[in-house]
Structure formats: C-alpha cells, structure tokens
Design an enzyme around this catalytic site. Structure first.
Site, PDB file in Angstrom:
ATOM      1  N   THR A  72      27.679 -19.136  -6.043  1.00  0.00           N
ATOM      2  CA  THR A  72      27.679 -20.546  -5.652  1.00  0.00           C
ATOM      3  C   THR A  72      27.916 -20.683  -4.154  1.00  0.00           C
ATOM      4  O   THR A  72      27.226 -21.441  -3.472  1.00  0.00           O
ATOM      5  CB  THR A  72      28.765 -21.317  -6.426  1.00  0.00           C
ATOM      6  OG1 THR A  72      28.505 -21.217  -7.821  1.00  0.00           O
ATOM      7  CG2 THR A  72      28.775 -22.789  -6.025  1.00  0.00           C
ATOM      8  N   LEU A 156      33.962 -26.813 -10.775  1.00  0.00           N
ATOM      9  CA  LEU A 156      35.036 -25.891 -11.136  1.00  0.00           C
ATOM     10  C   LEU A 156      36.378 -26.599 -11.181  1.00  0.00           C
ATOM     11  O   LEU A 156      37.188 -26.370 -12.087  1.00  0.00           O
ATOM     12  CB  LEU A 156      35.077 -24.718 -10.159  1.00  0.00           C
ATOM     13  CG  LEU A 156      33.801 -23.877 -10.102  1.00  0.00           C
ATOM     14  CD1 LEU A 156      33.967 -22.714  -9.134  1.00  0.00           C
ATOM     15  CD2 LEU A 156      33.418 -23.358 -11.484  1.00  0.00           C
ATOM     16  N   THR A 230      41.148 -19.612  -5.864  1.00  0.00           N
ATOM     17  CA  THR A 230      40.039 -18.834  -6.423  1.00  0.00           C
ATOM     18  C   THR A 230      38.740 -19.184  -5.714  1.00  0.00           C
ATOM     19  O   THR A 230      37.658 -18.860  -6.215  1.00  0.00           O
ATOM     20  CB  THR A 230      39.880 -19.114  -7.935  1.00  0.00           C
ATOM     21  OG1 THR A 230      39.699 -20.534  -8.130  1.00  0.00           O
ATOM     22  CG2 THR A 230      41.093 -18.649  -8.717  1.00  0.00           C
ATOM     23  N   ALA A 231      38.838 -19.830  -4.558  1.00  0.00           N
ATOM     24  CA  ALA A 231      37.640 -20.317  -3.860  1.00  0.00           C
ATOM     25  C   ALA A 231      37.183 -19.327  -2.795  1.00  0.00           C
ATOM     26  O   ALA A 231      36.276 -18.520  -3.025  1.00  0.00           O
ATOM     27  CB  ALA A 231      37.913 -21.693  -3.259  1.00  0.00           C
ATOM     28  N   ARG A 232      37.791 -19.363  -1.619  1.00  0.00           N
ATOM     29  CA  ARG A 232      37.482 -18.439  -0.533  1.00  0.00           C
ATOM     30  C   ARG A 232      38.768 -18.104   0.214  1.00  0.00           C
ATOM     31  O   ARG A 232      39.623 -18.974   0.422  1.00  0.00           O
ATOM     32  CB  ARG A 232      36.472 -19.052   0.441  1.00  0.00           C
ATOM     33  CG  ARG A 232      35.027 -19.089  -0.056  1.00  0.00           C
ATOM     34  CD  ARG A 232      34.460 -17.684  -0.174  1.00  0.00           C
ATOM     35  NE  ARG A 232      33.044 -17.665  -0.538  1.00  0.00           N
ATOM     36  CZ  ARG A 232      32.597 -17.598  -1.776  1.00  0.00           C
ATOM     37  NH1 ARG A 232      33.451 -17.588  -2.789  1.00  0.00           N
ATOM     38  NH2 ARG A 232      31.302 -17.547  -2.025  1.00  0.00           N
ATOM     39  N   ASP A 256      42.865 -14.965  -5.789  1.00  0.00           N
ATOM     40  CA  ASP A 256      41.727 -14.164  -6.256  1.00  0.00           C
ATOM     41  C   ASP A 256      40.770 -13.818  -5.122  1.00  0.00           C
ATOM     42  O   ASP A 256      39.804 -13.087  -5.344  1.00  0.00           O
ATOM     43  CB  ASP A 256      40.975 -14.924  -7.357  1.00  0.00           C
ATOM     44  CG  ASP A 256      39.879 -14.081  -7.995  1.00  0.00           C
ATOM     45  OD1 ASP A 256      40.196 -12.967  -8.462  1.00  0.00           O
ATOM     46  OD2 ASP A 256      38.710 -14.521  -8.016  1.00  0.00           O
ATOM     47  N   GLU A 261      36.757  -8.961   2.332  1.00  0.00           N
ATOM     48  CA  GLU A 261      36.591  -8.325   1.028  1.00  0.00           C
ATOM     49  C   GLU A 261      35.524  -7.239   1.115  1.00  0.00           C
ATOM     50  O   GLU A 261      34.410  -7.540   1.542  1.00  0.00           O
ATOM     51  CB  GLU A 261      36.220  -9.360  -0.027  1.00  0.00           C
ATOM     52  CG  GLU A 261      37.297 -10.404  -0.245  1.00  0.00           C
ATOM     53  CD  GLU A 261      36.890 -11.511  -1.202  1.00  0.00           C
ATOM     54  OE1 GLU A 261      37.747 -12.335  -1.545  1.00  0.00           O
ATOM     55  OE2 GLU A 261      35.699 -11.563  -1.587  1.00  0.00           O
ATOM     56  N   HIS A 282      38.912 -10.791  -6.653  1.00  0.00           N
ATOM     57  CA  HIS A 282      37.758 -11.699  -6.668  1.00  0.00           C
ATOM     58  C   HIS A 282      36.974 -11.568  -7.979  1.00  0.00           C
ATOM     59  O   HIS A 282      35.762 -11.312  -7.991  1.00  0.00           O
ATOM     60  CB  HIS A 282      36.841 -11.436  -5.467  1.00  0.00           C
ATOM     61  CG  HIS A 282      35.992 -12.631  -5.127  1.00  0.00           C
ATOM     62  ND1 HIS A 282      35.545 -12.886  -3.857  1.00  0.00           N
ATOM     63  CD2 HIS A 282      35.501 -13.637  -5.901  1.00  0.00           C
ATOM     64  CE1 HIS A 282      34.814 -13.997  -3.842  1.00  0.00           C
ATOM     65  NE2 HIS A 282      34.777 -14.462  -5.080  1.00  0.00           N
ATOM     66  N   ALA A 284      37.461 -14.019 -10.670  1.00  0.00           N
ATOM     67  CA  ALA A 284      37.522 -15.247 -11.474  1.00  0.00           C
ATOM     68  C   ALA A 284      36.153 -15.615 -12.046  1.00  0.00           C
ATOM     69  O   ALA A 284      36.070 -16.196 -13.131  1.00  0.00           O
ATOM     70  CB  ALA A 284      38.062 -16.399 -10.633  1.00  0.00           C
ATOM     71  N   TRP A 285      35.095 -15.257 -11.347  1.00  0.00           N
ATOM     72  CA  TRP A 285      33.735 -15.641 -11.748  1.00  0.00           C
ATOM     73  C   TRP A 285      33.066 -14.641 -12.682  1.00  0.00           C
ATOM     74  O   TRP A 285      31.936 -14.868 -13.136  1.00  0.00           O
ATOM     75  CB  TRP A 285      32.855 -15.769 -10.501  1.00  0.00           C
ATOM     76  CG  TRP A 285      32.731 -14.462  -9.732  1.00  0.00           C
ATOM     77  CD1 TRP A 285      33.628 -13.962  -8.836  1.00  0.00           C
ATOM     78  CD2 TRP A 285      31.672 -13.514  -9.819  1.00  0.00           C
ATOM     79  NE1 TRP A 285      33.199 -12.744  -8.361  1.00  0.00           N
ATOM     80  CE2 TRP A 285      31.992 -12.442  -8.942  1.00  0.00           C
ATOM     81  CE3 TRP A 285      30.481 -13.462 -10.542  1.00  0.00           C
ATOM     82  CZ2 TRP A 285      31.173 -11.329  -8.783  1.00  0.00           C
ATOM     83  CZ3 TRP A 285      29.655 -12.347 -10.379  1.00  0.00           C
ATOM     84  CH2 TRP A 285      30.002 -11.306  -9.505  1.00  0.00           C
TER      85      TRP A 285
END
Length: 315
Positions: A72, A156, A230-232, A256, A261, A282, A284-285
């Site tokens: 996304t 989300l 949990t976004a960025r 997360d 990264e 990272h 969560a998705w």
C-alpha cells in the site's frame, strides 16, 4: 510484449500468478541498489515491494512505463520523477484490512497484560520456584474502558477501530497535526495524545508526517500510555521513543516498523531490552490471506495497465 521484472520477490511468501497479457517475466529474490539499473534496463514494467526507485536509477530505464508496487505504501518510489517521465505507478490499498488490525490488537493486548514479562517469569523459573500457585506481581490491565487514539483514519485504522470497539474501548480520531480548524468527528491532534491510553498510527510517510511523533509529542502522552506503530518507521523519532521508554515516561510501545529496514545495529530501539517494548520485523501485513489478496491485486493492476484501463494509480 511487456518485459516484467520483479525486483524483490523474496519479500512475499506467495507466488504471483502470471498476467494474461503477452509478457516475459523474471523474478529476483532480492536486488542490491547497484543492480537496479541493469535489471530494469530492458523492463517495461517493474514490480517491487520495498526497493527504492529514485530518479538516478529511473533515468537510466528508458523503456520503463509502469511500476506495480506490491504494497500500500509508496514512499520508496520517486513519484515526482515518475510524473515528469510519464511512468504510471499503482499500489494495492486495503489488502491487509484484517492482518494489520489484528497485529495492532495483538501488540496492544501483549503490552497491556505484560505478556513478555510473564513469559520470562516462566522461562527463568520464577513460577516454578514460587511459593504461591501464581506469579502475579506485574500489573495487568484490561482494554475495556480505555481510550484508543487513531492517527490516520484509512481502511486499516477503521479496521482497528472495529476490533477495539468489540473490546469495549472508546475511540478518538485525530485530525491532522497543526490544523487550526478541527473537522467534525475528529479531535485535535494534541488532545488525542493527551487523552488516549493507546495511540495507534496509520498514516503514510511523507514530508508532512516524517518524525510526526517526537519528544514534544511523547511528553503530551500519559506516562501509562502505549504507542503502537505498524505504519512506517520514519513517523516516530526512534531516539526520542527510546529515551521516553528508558526514563519510564511511557507505558510501552509496540513497533512493527523502523526507519531503516533491515535495521542497523545502532538503532536505539534495538539496544533496549525492556519488557514494555515489543519490536516485530515489519510483519503486520504478512498473513497468508493478506498476501494472497495482495498477489492477485498486483496482477490485476498490471493487466489493467496493459489493457489501457489502469487502476489504483498513485502517479
């Protein structure tokens, strides 16, 4: 015929079906920055999850006309240059409507109920050697009746809201930081920070949101509050968060995402070993169901572009 190159197929655990258009497809498990130009030089379509595609590389890919993001978020793509060059870019919104909210609630529950500390109490033998049948000297709190502050209110965040309401939580939705007039149904950004027992972040990363949560914002939060991101990673100043946790000025954090990264060893959050900090890599998705949805949507984006009806365009 389209020449398609998937630069980081190793970021997914599911295989993308091949599009129903004339094409040549090559997967690369991972791509180093030094290999981007060579791998994309013949491509008309690039597929990527996390590879940074900036002007210096895109300028050397004359055939490229479409980038399909298997995510996304699209802060890794130089959209300004893509617009100038006429390269269209699509993303996949909404594929993790269940996966990310469930991960948020997992982090929230684990921190509120001090799961890491109690797990440690079993592993280090405290329970086995306890004179009592339980070890319950670490505070445990319920979610019911507490207030959740949502920063960002897309799919989300709304998924998190649905689950949080089922737990009996009250919801505050923050307006944009720094606005002078608060929209109906929203609460001023600073007020949400002050009032919430849990803050969950769901905004994209851009010039307006980078380092949105730093020392001043953390100081507004309750000393018992939780911060969930949990976004960025770039939305939160990591050193400021580490300092607040170390000093006991924040109840806990569930993270997360990090600013780099894979993370550098010097990341201040990785140097902490606190029971009220949970860092996940990272993921969560990454539920199987979410990845299967993502994979199909990416191919539909490619097919739509080739057929002249592009969808989910961000550029």
């Amino acid at each position: 015929m389209e020449i398609i190159r998937f630069l980081d197929s190793g970021t997914l655990t599911v295989r993308l079906r091949r599009p129903k258009v004339a094409h040549e497809w090559v997967d690369f498990d991972r791509t180093d920055p030094s290999d981007i130009c060579e791998r994309l030089e013949p491509a008309t379509i690039a597929v990527t999850n996390k590879i940074k595609l900036q002007e210096r590389d895109l300028a050397q890919t004359p055939q490229l006309k479409f980038i399909a993001i298997t995510a996304t978020g699209y802060d890794n793509i130089d959209l300004a240059y893509c617009r100038k060059r006429g390269i269209q870019v699509s993303n996949v919104p909404g594929y993790a409507r269940q996966s990310v909210p469930e991960h948020v609630m997992m982090l929230m529950l684990a921190l509120r109920r001090n799961l890491p500390a109690y797990e440690k109490a079993v592993k280090n033998g405290r329970w086995q050697h306890s004179p009592q049948p339980t070890v319950n000297d670490i505070p445990v709190e319920d979610l019911r009746g507490s207030t959740l502050g949502l920063i960002g209110y897309g799919d989300l965040a709304k998924g998190v809201e649905t689950l949080a309401r089922a737990f009996g939580m009250k919801i505050l939705v923050a307006d944009h930081k720094g606005v002078s007039v608060v929209r109906p149904g929203r609460v001023a950004f600073d007020q949400v920070l002050c009032q919430a027992d849990v803050i969950s972040i769901h905004t994209p990363l851009n010039d307006q949101t980078r380092n949105m949560i730093g020392t001043p914002e953390l100081a507004l939060m309750k000393p018992t509050a939780l911060l969930i991101n949990t976004a960025r990673g770039g939305l939160v100043e990591e050193k400021a968060l580490a300092d607040a946790l170390r000093a006991g000025r924040l109840g806990g954090a569930g993270i997360d995402v990090l600013s780099a990264e894979p993370p550098k060893e010097s990341n201040p959050l990785l140097d902490l070993h606190l029971p009220n900090l949970i860092v996940t890599p990272h993921i969560a998705w990454t539920s199987r169901q979410a990845q299967e949805k993502l994979a199909e949507e990416v191919i539909l984006n490619i097919e739509a572009f080739v057929n002249g009806n592009p969808r989910n365009l961000v550029s």
